[in-house]
Design an enzyme around this catalytic site. Structure first.
Site, short mmCIF file in Angstrom:
data_model
loop_
_atom_site.label_atom_id
_atom_site.label_comp_id
_atom_site.label_asym_id
_atom_site.label_seq_id
_atom_site.Cartn_x
_atom_site.Cartn_y
_atom_site.Cartn_z
N HIS A 73 8.11 22.51 -27.43
CA HIS A 73 7.73 22.87 -28.80
C HIS A 73 8.94 23.25 -29.66
O HIS A 73 8.80 23.37 -30.87
CB HIS A 73 6.74 24.04 -28.78
N HIS A 88 11.69 24.55 -34.51
CA HIS A 88 10.54 25.13 -33.79
C HIS A 88 9.26 24.53 -34.36
O HIS A 88 8.83 24.91 -35.45
CB HIS A 88 10.55 26.65 -33.97
#
Length: 164
Positions: A73, A88
């Site tokens: 992620h 992110h």
């Protein structure tokens, strides 16, 4: 033309700013609009956030992949000039444990700006109840006191978004 004049007048010697490029297509927003205090208060670094329109993350600069989270992620790159960038994808998406993400690079890989790092399924992540807003941070922003962030604009992948 004006650039030539600056050189002739001796003003062309200013150091050019390093540009951090958009790792994805979408709309840029200030970090203050990210619904997570670690990002919105600048605890993890300074930068921008992008509301993505496509599920791909490209390298925002030349450098080395210093961290690729097992959950895929988030990815961190250290540029050749020493800027530490984190991309992110989404908020609290670590909880997805890698579902809906595909990594195309690994920790330690040398990358050029524009190389595909990650792909992700925007709709599946939203359906799982997570936001896909993507902070793009300079973790060592204190090393770049004149950093400029471009927000409130639509960007295509690899458009300049941060100037160091």
């Amino acid at each position: 033309m004006f650039h030539s004049w600056k050189k002739m007048l001796g003003k062309g010697s200013e150091k050019e700013r390093e540009q951090i490029l958009a790792p994805m297509e979408g709309r840029t927003v200030p970090l203050s609009e990210v619904n997570d205090p670690a990002f919105s208060q600048g605890i993890l670094g300074k930068g921008i956030a992008i509301i993505p329109e496509k599920g791909r993350v490209a390298a925002p600069a030349d450098g080395v992949v210093t961290v690729l989270f097992e959950t895929k992620h988030a990815v961190s790159i250290t540029t050749d000039s020493g800027a530490e960038i984190i991309v992110h994808v989404g908020l609290d998406t670590v909880n997805l444990k890698g579902d809906y993400y595909t990594a195309h690079k690994k920790q330690g890989d040398r990358v050029k700006a524009g190389e595909l790092l990650l792909e992700f399924d925007i709709e599946a992540i939203k359906e799982a109840g997570y936001e896909v807003i993507t902070p793009v941070l300079i973790c060592n922003a204190q090393d770049f006191p004149d950093m400029l962030c471009h927000t409130g604009i639509h960007v295509k992948e690899l458009d300049p978004v941060i100037e160091l």
